[in-house]
Write a protein that holds these residues in place. Sequence first.
Motif, PDB file in Angstrom:
ATOM      1  N   UNK A 266       0.825  -1.206   0.000  1.00 14.37           N
ATOM      2  CA  UNK A 266       0.000   0.000   0.000  1.00 14.37           C
ATOM      3  C   UNK A 266       0.863   1.262   0.000  1.00 14.37           C
ATOM      4  N   UNK A 267       2.060   1.168   0.586  1.00 14.37           N
ATOM      5  CA  UNK A 267       3.001   2.291   0.516  1.00 14.37           C
ATOM      6  C   UNK A 267       3.395   2.524  -0.948  1.00 14.37           C
ATOM      7  N   UNK A 268       3.637   1.440  -1.650  1.00 14.81           N
ATOM      8  CA  UNK A 268       3.963   1.542  -3.083  1.00 14.81           C
ATOM      9  C   UNK A 268       2.776   2.107  -3.860  1.00 14.81           C
ATOM     10  N   UNK A 269       1.580   1.694  -3.488  1.00 15.22           N
ATOM     11  CA  UNK A 269       0.375   2.207  -4.136  1.00 15.22           C
ATOM     12  C   UNK A 269       0.242   3.710  -3.916  1.00 15.22           C
ATOM     13  N   UNK A 270       0.579   4.171  -2.717  1.00 12.40           N
ATOM     14  CA  UNK A 270       0.568   5.606  -2.425  1.00 12.40           C
ATOM     15  C   UNK A 270       1.502   6.353  -3.369  1.00 12.40           C
ATOM     16  N   UNK A 271       2.692   5.807  -3.577  1.00 15.72           N
ATOM     17  CA  UNK A 271       3.659   6.433  -4.488  1.00 15.72           C
ATOM     18  C   UNK A 271       3.085   6.519  -5.901  1.00 15.72           C
ATOM     19  N   UNK A 272       2.476   5.426  -6.364  1.00 12.92           N
ATOM     20  CA  UNK A 272       1.891   5.409  -7.709  1.00 12.92           C
ATOM     21  C   UNK A 272       0.743   6.399  -7.833  1.00 12.92           C
ATOM     22  N   UNK A 273      -0.047   6.517  -6.776  1.00 20.00           N
ATOM     23  CA  UNK A 273      -1.176   7.443  -6.804  1.00 20.00           C
ATOM     24  C   UNK A 273      -0.715   8.888  -6.895  1.00 20.00           C
ATOM     25  N   UNK A 274       0.290   9.241  -6.100  1.00 19.76           N
ATOM     26  CA  UNK A 274       0.838  10.603  -6.155  1.00 19.76           C
ATOM     27  C   UNK A 274       1.462  10.857  -7.527  1.00 19.76           C
TER      28      UNK A 274
END
Length: 417
Positions: A266-274
């Motif tokens: 989910x941390x990686x998903x946060x990066x992708x979302x930003x």
Amino acid sequence: MSGQEEDEGEHQKKVAMIAIITFGLISLFGDIIYEGARSAIPTYLELLLAPAFIVGLAVGLGEFLGYGLRFFTGYVADTTRSYWGLTITGYVLLISIPLLTFFVDWKIAIILVVLERIAKAIRTPARDTLISVTTKAIGRGKAFGLHELMDQIGATVGPLIVTAAIWYKLQQGATKIAQLRFAFMVLFIPYVILLIVLFSGYLRLKAPTQQALVGAKASMRPEPLSGKFYLYSLAVMINTAGLFQVALILYRATEIFMEILWIVPLVYLLIQGVDAIIAPIAGAAYDKKGRSILIIPFILSVFPTIFIALPYLSITGISISPVASIVLAALFYGMVLGMQESIYRAAVADLTGIAKRGLGYGVFSTLYGLGFLISGAVLGYLLDLSKLNPVYMAYAVIYTVILQIIAIILLSASTRK
């Protein structure tokens, strides 16, 4: 316009739509596989007892090869005209990701991780060429825009699938390594779907792409690359060499969320979302202000290291929890990544003539990837040493700040009129 020309135009538009949908789906499922895996690979390597230095070096080497080899594979694609062969080879080699489920030796796992990046280098120039020649009838800008949209969908869905798989095995009481191995095994499903779409697309589009490639003729005179281009590319390399990269952020996140590993993707998903939010905003700003706004991501590049380092250091008046440090580092890394994937590449086009643009992107990609290799090795090594003495994270911050200052100086020289 005659009826025959109208029919031909409609046929070309139909072929273009088939190509957009086909390549879009291929990229979507490809991104589900490798972006999903990238959200878990640092965690998996850490569980297999690989040091942060090795993880950073391996991921950095993968990025270097993934970008640097495109110069060579693009040349091979142009000279052999084997665009479909290289595209298919590059996607078939994505099998290296699901195969991670069968290996619990970090050395073999790293070989598979690097192989995935090499596979991307093999397919990307050839695939993008196929997209460009088959979608001219409806506009290449629209085609690549839709392609990027489906890319981002895959980049979002992949980490979510991995998160769900890890959480599911956690509920069953599986060991941490078993949780990760199951997540990689689940990625066999999108891999099989990818192959079906890939080979069916090849059968439908082989003839139209061959016709389009035969009709495409180069009539441009070579032009030398400018000194400002080389200054800019060197600035980007140094900027990237001083950036605390995503693999190390996830490595640190694994230490913090060791008992709930499903949080790490989910941390990686946060990066992708930003990244997805920032990229179009940065692109629009670049069109208005030009290369001068490149100083913004260069400055922002110091913050991921700073936020990762803060919990290690005793600084009067500043208190930050490890969880907050990961979230903030991920947010700032996502902002930098969004600008790297939009305005960094746009600047290359402004600094190179059309006849040498392919060469320009090849040189730029090689130096860009080299920056990832350096940052992974240096900052990964300092992260390892910080377990013995927290002061080494202060050295990481100093290293990052010095490199970004040098990068900004070179960037300013490249933008000076």
